[in-house]
Write a protein that holds these residues in place. Structure first.
Motif, mmCIF file in Angstrom:
data_model
loop_
_atom_site.group_PDB
_atom_site.id
_atom_site.type_symbol
_atom_site.label_atom_id
_atom_site.label_comp_id
_atom_site.label_asym_id
_atom_site.label_seq_id
_atom_site.Cartn_x
_atom_site.Cartn_y
_atom_site.Cartn_z
ATOM 1 N N ALA A 95 -23.495 -6.217 19.117
ATOM 2 C CA ALA A 95 -24.853 -6.514 19.131
ATOM 3 C C ALA A 95 -25.674 -5.462 18.529
ATOM 4 O O ALA A 95 -25.330 -4.248 18.899
ATOM 5 N N CYS A 142 -20.382 -13.149 20.116
ATOM 6 C CA CYS A 142 -20.755 -12.075 19.206
ATOM 7 C C CYS A 142 -19.486 -11.449 18.432
ATOM 8 O O CYS A 142 -19.740 -11.200 17.111
ATOM 9 N N ILE A 184 -28.044 -9.284 15.695
ATOM 10 C CA ILE A 184 -27.764 -10.177 17.066
ATOM 11 C C ILE A 184 -28.379 -9.451 17.936
ATOM 12 O O ILE A 184 -28.137 -8.233 18.288
ATOM 13 N N LEU A 213 -30.401 -13.714 15.164
ATOM 14 C CA LEU A 213 -29.718 -14.441 16.373
ATOM 15 C C LEU A 213 -29.990 -14.214 17.699
ATOM 16 O O LEU A 213 -29.605 -12.865 18.086
ATOM 17 N N LEU A 258 -28.910 -14.321 21.602
ATOM 18 C CA LEU A 258 -27.602 -15.079 21.984
ATOM 19 C C LEU A 258 -27.711 -14.642 23.557
ATOM 20 O O LEU A 258 -27.491 -13.533 23.729
ATOM 21 N N ARG A 285 -19.359 -11.136 14.430
ATOM 22 C CA ARG A 285 -19.208 -9.984 13.636
ATOM 23 C C ARG A 285 -18.161 -9.838 12.419
ATOM 24 O O ARG A 285 -18.378 -9.365 11.610
#
Length: 246
Positions: free
Chosen positions: A99, A67, A79, A52, A54, A71
């Motif tokens: 992240a 995020c 991410i 992803l 983001l 998770r």
């Protein structure tokens, strides 16, 4: 060509989305785009992604909140955060909420590719040493995420796109009631989807005919009055429920 993997890009800037989609596709990735967290949720409910991308500064739910939420829901999804806010505090916060990497704008496209590939390599190494299951199990059933089929023992039960999307959403959140509105948001866009929240009832009814011995007294796909539909993996009691409405 999809040598690089499958990426979901979430950014509210249409110009940047278009540029990044074109560039990433030229580098061998399959790329889908979403302009908000709501659109992202719909895509994630329908399809599997390897990574992803983001953005942080978006109207509505921002990237930090997304995020943190993902998770808890999708712990293995890599991410990479993109943002115009490049100060150290924001970078640390981005990593703190889960992240895998953080790249401030403007960035050199080649650096983005290098970071994506590095994160994907690390993710693949982790998955190779701790392989993730490719299916969701409840009762005697196994929902295969790769083939999008439902199995009962050696019997394959074919599902439509919408049936798979709704069952996947429920099986991914066992014991958690999901309202019609939430299920519609998570699954909207499937080819045979019926418009409106009441269309969810149609698909639940069809799924019950596939998995329940008595669809009128469901054990696995239950209704929690006032809250929504819930998948009960062991077929037990989901708490007080009423079958004639939500």
């Amino acid at each position: 060509m999809a040598e690089g993997g499958k990426i979901l890009l979430v950014d509210d800037d249409p110009r940047l989305r278009g540029m990044l989609v074109r560039y990433l596709e030229e580098q061998g990735f399959v790329v889908h785009a979403a302009a908000s967290g709501v659109q992202m949720d719909r895509q994630l409910a329908r399809e599997y992604y390897d990574l992803l991308l983001l953005d942080i500064l978006m109207p509505g739910e921002d990237g930090f909140s997304i995020c943190r939420r993902l998770r808890a829901q999708e712990p293995q999804l890599p991410i990479v955060m993109l943002t115009a806010r490049g100060d150290l505090a924001d970078r640390v916060h981005g990593l703190d909420v889960g992240a895998d990497d953080y790249l401030p704008k403007p960035f050199e496209p080649r650096e983005l590719i290098a970071r994506i590939r590095a994160v994907l390599r690390r993710s693949q190494e982790v998955r190779s040493s701790h392989p993730a299951p490719g299916s969701l199990v409840f009762g005697p059933f196994r929902l295969a995420l790769d083939s999008r089929d439902l199995w009962r023992g050696g019997e394959k039960i074919s599902l439509t796109d919408s049936e798979f999307a709704i069952l996947h959403a429920l099986a991914s959140h066992p014991w958690q009631p999901l309202s019609r509105e939430r299920l519609l948001a998570m699954t909207h866009g499937s080819r045979d989807a019926t418009p409106g929240t009441r269309g969810i009832d149609v698909f639940i009814s069809r799924l019950r005919r596939l998995v329940e011995e008595d669809p009128g007294e469901p054990r696995y796909l239950q209704t929690v009055w006032g809250r929504g539909y819930v998948l009960v993996p062991d077929g037990g009691d989901a708490t007080p429920r009423k079958e004639d409405g939500l």
